[in-house]
Design a protein around this motif. Structure first.
Motif, mmCIF file in Angstrom:
data_model
loop_
_atom_site.group_PDB
_atom_site.id
_atom_site.type_symbol
_atom_site.label_atom_id
_atom_site.label_comp_id
_atom_site.label_asym_id
_atom_site.label_seq_id
_atom_site.Cartn_x
_atom_site.Cartn_y
_atom_site.Cartn_z
ATOM 1 N N ARG A 104 0.817 -1.211 0.000
ATOM 2 C CA ARG A 104 0.000 0.000 0.000
ATOM 3 C C ARG A 104 0.850 1.259 0.000
ATOM 4 N N GLY A 105 1.913 1.274 0.794
ATOM 5 C CA GLY A 105 2.663 2.509 0.978
ATOM 6 C C GLY A 105 3.957 2.598 0.203
ATOM 7 N N VAL A 106 4.249 1.627 -0.648
ATOM 8 C CA VAL A 106 5.514 1.666 -1.389
ATOM 9 C C VAL A 106 5.351 2.520 -2.646
ATOM 10 N N ARG A 107 6.465 2.816 -3.275
ATOM 11 C CA ARG A 107 6.434 3.629 -4.481
ATOM 12 C C ARG A 107 5.709 2.893 -5.608
ATOM 13 N N PRO A 108 4.998 3.642 -6.450
ATOM 14 C CA PRO A 108 4.240 2.994 -7.531
ATOM 15 C C PRO A 108 5.087 2.106 -8.433
ATOM 16 N N VAL A 109 6.318 2.522 -8.705
ATOM 17 C CA VAL A 109 7.174 1.723 -9.583
ATOM 18 C C VAL A 109 7.466 0.368 -8.957
ATOM 19 N N LEU A 110 7.831 0.367 -7.678
ATOM 20 C CA LEU A 110 8.115 -0.880 -6.984
ATOM 21 C C LEU A 110 6.856 -1.726 -6.861
ATOM 22 N N ARG A 111 5.711 -1.093 -6.578
ATOM 23 C CA ARG A 111 4.463 -1.846 -6.446
ATOM 24 C C ARG A 111 4.091 -2.520 -7.768
ATOM 25 N N ARG A 112 4.209 -1.798 -8.855
ATOM 26 C CA ARG A 112 3.884 -2.393 -10.154
ATOM 27 C C ARG A 112 4.840 -3.524 -10.502
ATOM 28 N N ALA A 113 6.105 -3.381 -10.130
ATOM 29 C CA ALA A 113 7.079 -4.436 -10.421
ATOM 30 C C ALA A 113 6.742 -5.716 -9.656
ATOM 31 N N VAL A 114 6.429 -5.573 -8.362
ATOM 32 C CA VAL A 114 6.073 -6.751 -7.559
ATOM 33 C C VAL A 114 4.786 -7.377 -8.068
ATOM 34 N N GLU A 115 3.790 -6.554 -8.364
ATOM 35 C CA GLU A 115 2.527 -7.082 -8.878
ATOM 36 C C GLU A 115 2.734 -7.790 -10.211
ATOM 37 N N GLY A 116 3.622 -7.261 -11.053
ATOM 38 C CA GLY A 116 3.897 -7.902 -12.333
ATOM 39 C C GLY A 116 4.518 -9.272 -12.170
ATOM 40 N N VAL A 117 5.448 -9.399 -11.216
ATOM 41 C CA VAL A 117 6.087 -10.701 -10.975
ATOM 42 C C VAL A 117 5.067 -11.708 -10.449
ATOM 43 N N VAL A 118 4.229 -11.265 -9.514
ATOM 44 C CA VAL A 118 3.220 -12.167 -8.958
ATOM 45 C C VAL A 118 2.217 -12.579 -10.033
ATOM 46 N N LEU A 119 1.801 -11.624 -10.866
ATOM 47 C CA LEU A 119 0.861 -11.927 -11.937
ATOM 48 C C LEU A 119 1.457 -12.872 -12.965
ATOM 49 N N LEU A 120 2.760 -12.774 -13.187
ATOM 50 C CA LEU A 120 3.416 -13.657 -14.156
ATOM 51 C C LEU A 120 3.254 -15.113 -13.758
ATOM 52 N N ALA A 121 3.370 -15.397 -12.469
ATOM 53 C CA ALA A 121 3.197 -16.772 -12.003
ATOM 54 C C ALA A 121 1.781 -17.269 -12.246
ATOM 55 N N TRP A 122 0.819 -16.359 -12.250
ATOM 56 C CA TRP A 122 -0.590 -16.717 -12.416
ATOM 57 C C TRP A 122 -0.960 -16.945 -13.879
#
Length: 293
Positions: A104-122
């Protein structure tokens, strides 16, 4: 009630039926008919080959009675419950919420990067994901063995169900993360700030402030991922139900009975029992949702 109230669009019954007919035809062709056909096969001795393949005989509820008395079915039912509880109800729920809460509180760039990695597994196809996890869990130079300094450990043989639980948690967390990210956005920031000023820690804030707002989302998410996991065939790609039936969840057992043993009628009866189990779970969750409402 007037005709205008019943038909506000002014289409008329024939045109309205014509609009929904294609959708109803597709639902009947690809959902209703296969389900009814499976129910019919489940009360026959239909087999893949032999005389029963050409002229199946109706045996009534014998297949269901045999399944309920089958040690392999009981074992698979227990393993499926463990698989759902460990990787969906606990694993994906907890990890998905933790990621959504921490991002919630991290920078948008880092948040999108983490979400992208998690989504890749899905979004990766099941065979591709299974191949990657073979490389991670292999006894011959596997990534996990190298990281832990335990060369030669056959994780899929020595710890098959634990491996499947971790694998499915990793693969399916993205959906829970996205759902909880959306749910947390609806929590009033003023209440979170009040809890912080009152000295509430992270766990107390989640329990007393966040959870009451997202309880419906938690129940909906748990229902969906539980049903998906109970019907997931991906474990077959990793362990094929082995060793010695130690990871043979119900979809894998049904596949083996249908294609390896050729007992299509018996496998269809097991599928019907799995469907009944899914319906019971869904009704329990829906009852909890109604109680919350």
């Amino acid at each position: 009630m007037s005709a205008g109230d019943r038909d506000p669009a002014g289409l008329g019954t024939p045109r309205a039926i014509g609009l929904v007919a294609p959708a109803l035809l597709l639902i009947g062709l690809f959902l209703a008919f296969p389900a009814l056909w499976a129910l019919y096969i489940g009360i026959t001795d239909y087999q893949l080959t032999g005389p029963a393949a050409a002229e199946p005989r109706v045996v009534g509820l014998d297949n269901f009675a045999t399944a309920l008395d089958d040690a392999l079915f009981a074992n698979s039912l227990r393993l499926t419950a463990l698989f759902v509880l460990g990787s969906a109800v606990v694993g994906q729920n907890a990890l998905g919420f933790a990621l959504a809460w921490l991002l919630r509180g991290v920078r948008p760039v880092l948040r999108r990067a983490v979400e992208g990695v998690v989504l890749l597994a899905w979004v990766l196809p099941g065979p591709v994901v299974a191949y990657l996890w073979f490389a991670v869990l292999s006894r011959d130079g596997g990534t996990l063995d190298l990281l832990l300094g335990r060369p030669g450990t056959a994780w899929l043989v020595e710890y098959p169900m634990a491996s499947l639980v971790v694998f499915n948690t990793w693969r399916g967390t993205a959906f829970s993360m996205l759902l909880y990210t959306s749910a947390l956005a609806a929590v009033p920031p003023s209440q979170l700030e009040t809890a912080r000023l009152a000295g509430a820690g992270g766990w107390r804030t989640v329990r007393d402030v966040v959870f009451p707002h997202i309880r419906g989302h938690v129940l909906t998410n748990t229902l969906l991922i539980s049903l998906w996991t109970a019907n997931d065939f991906t474990p077959f790609l990793l362990t094929a139900g082995g060793p010695n039936h130690e990871s043979e969840v119900l979809p894998v057992l049904i596949y083996r009975q249908a294609l390896d043993s050729g007992r299509l009628g018996y496998a269809s009866a097991m599928s019907t029992l799995l469907l009944v189990g899914n319906l019971v779970v869904a009704l329990v969750y829906l009852r909890l949702l109604r109680r919350r409402a």
